[in-house]
Write a protein that holds these residues in place. Structure first.
Motif: not given
Length: 357
Positions: A330-337
């Motif tokens: 949620e805090l690494v992969l999601v912001p990186l799409r």
């Protein structure tokens, strides 16, 4: 007394719903209305609710989350307050009587009571019972005293209806609507409160499968809210932001604490058994006093509570695994799409992952 409607979202809750509704209808201050949202159940959930005299609303299809089921019922509420109760939660007979005075303060828009475990049959339930006793008699009172509760538990929270409706209802943008709403309202300058004397009992995970699903949802939802709200919390509700950041520090440093005995054995003259003894003793020393206090407050046998302490460690291991997974997703992969994050509401008891109860 203020007018109040109870909303119970329920998906395949034929077995657990009677205890919940019995506790609702036996309140010393009865609600003005009780609405059960029979959200795509394949069992007799609707029939059970009607037998108790509740108003039953049936969506045209399973809505897919507790928040959506609650929002389906919200337009049918005309009372000042709304009490959202999970279909596996039992309220103390005086729950409504004890919690509604919190709304004498016009700034209060959401209030939650003291949640404990209904059953302590398996290692997972017993571990959760320790976590709840510690959290609801240590963390919550401190946060409430600082006017910064981290969450008003979604299984038994009361909401000021006009503010809830004006917000757009129960938040559907994250997987944990209770935390989302608690943070959003405090950012807006309103108050969320914890009422220690209003008691409720929730049915907690009895199997590892159920625990994994629930903890993954909780941890992913926490990190979704961190991503969504942390910047505004720092600016508008800094003390609440402090609690959140401390929780993040605890997640990130927990593996180091768990590895401490091995590190000590490798870097000092201590043997591994000696280091394990020191570590366990320190951990228990920090845990026992709050638990004894909580047990006495709840009038529980202290010995029985202390015997549950070993069960908390397997539960903590599951919590830590999914907390780190949530941080990564949620805090690494999601912001990186690179991921959409957790979007499917999965409670774990129903045969389908689209459980709204």
């Amino acid at each position: 007394m203020r007018s109040l409607t109870v909303i119970v979202p329920a998906h395949n809750e034929e077995e657990g719903l009677p205890a919940t509704l019995e506790s609702v209808f036996r309140q010393t201050v009865p609600p003005d209305a009780v609405i059960v949202v029979d959200d795509g159940s394949a069992d007799r959930t609707g029939d059970v609710a009607r037998a108790f005299g509740a108003t039953v609303l049936t969506p045209p299809h399973n809505l897919g989350s507790k928040a959506k089921a609650q929002n389906f019922a919200l337009p049918h509420c005309s009372t000042e307050l709304v009490l959202a109760v999970d279909a596996d939660t039992v309220l103390a007979p005086d729950y409504i009587e004890r919690i509604t005075p919190a709304f004498d303060d016009p700034a209060v828009v959401v209030a939650a009571g003291n949640v404990q475990t209904r059953h302590t049959r398996t290692v997972w339930e017993r571990g959760r019972s320790v976590e709840y006793l510690f959290g609801f008699h240590w963390h919550r009172p401190i946060q409430n005293g600082a006017n910064s509760p981290v969450v008003c538990s979604g299984c038994c929270s009361v909401f000021r209806r006009d503010v809830l409706a004006g917000f757009g209802g129960f938040p559907e943008r994250t997987i944990v609507e209770d935390m989302d709403y608690t943070w959003s309202q405090q950012i807006a300058g309103r108050r969320a409160v914890y009422v220690a004397d209003a008691e409720a009992w929730a049915a907690d995970p009895e199997t590892l499968t159920y625990l994994r699903k629930q903890v993954w949802r909780w941890m992913a939802g926490f990190c979704q809210n961190v991503r969504l709200h942390l910047g505004r919390l720092i600016l508008r509700k800094p003390l609440l932001a402090v609690w959140i950041l401390l929780a993040m520090v605890e997640i990130l440093t927990a593996p180091l604490w768990w590895a401490t005995p091995v590190i000590l054995a490798a870097t000092t003259d201590q043997t591994l058994p000696s280091a394990l003894g020191w570590w366990a003793g320190t951990d228990i020393l920090l845990t026992v006093p709050p638990l004894v206090y909580a047990a006495r407050r709840r009038k529980l046998p202290v010995r029985r509570v202390l015997l549950n302490i070993p069960c908390v460690y397997p539960a903590k291991a599951v919590n830590l695994y999914y907390a780190w997974k949530a941080v990564w997703v949620e805090l690494v992969l999601v912001p990186l799409r690179l991921s959409r994050g957790l979007t499917v509401y999965e409670k774990g008891r129903a045969p389908t992952p689209l459980a709204a109860g």
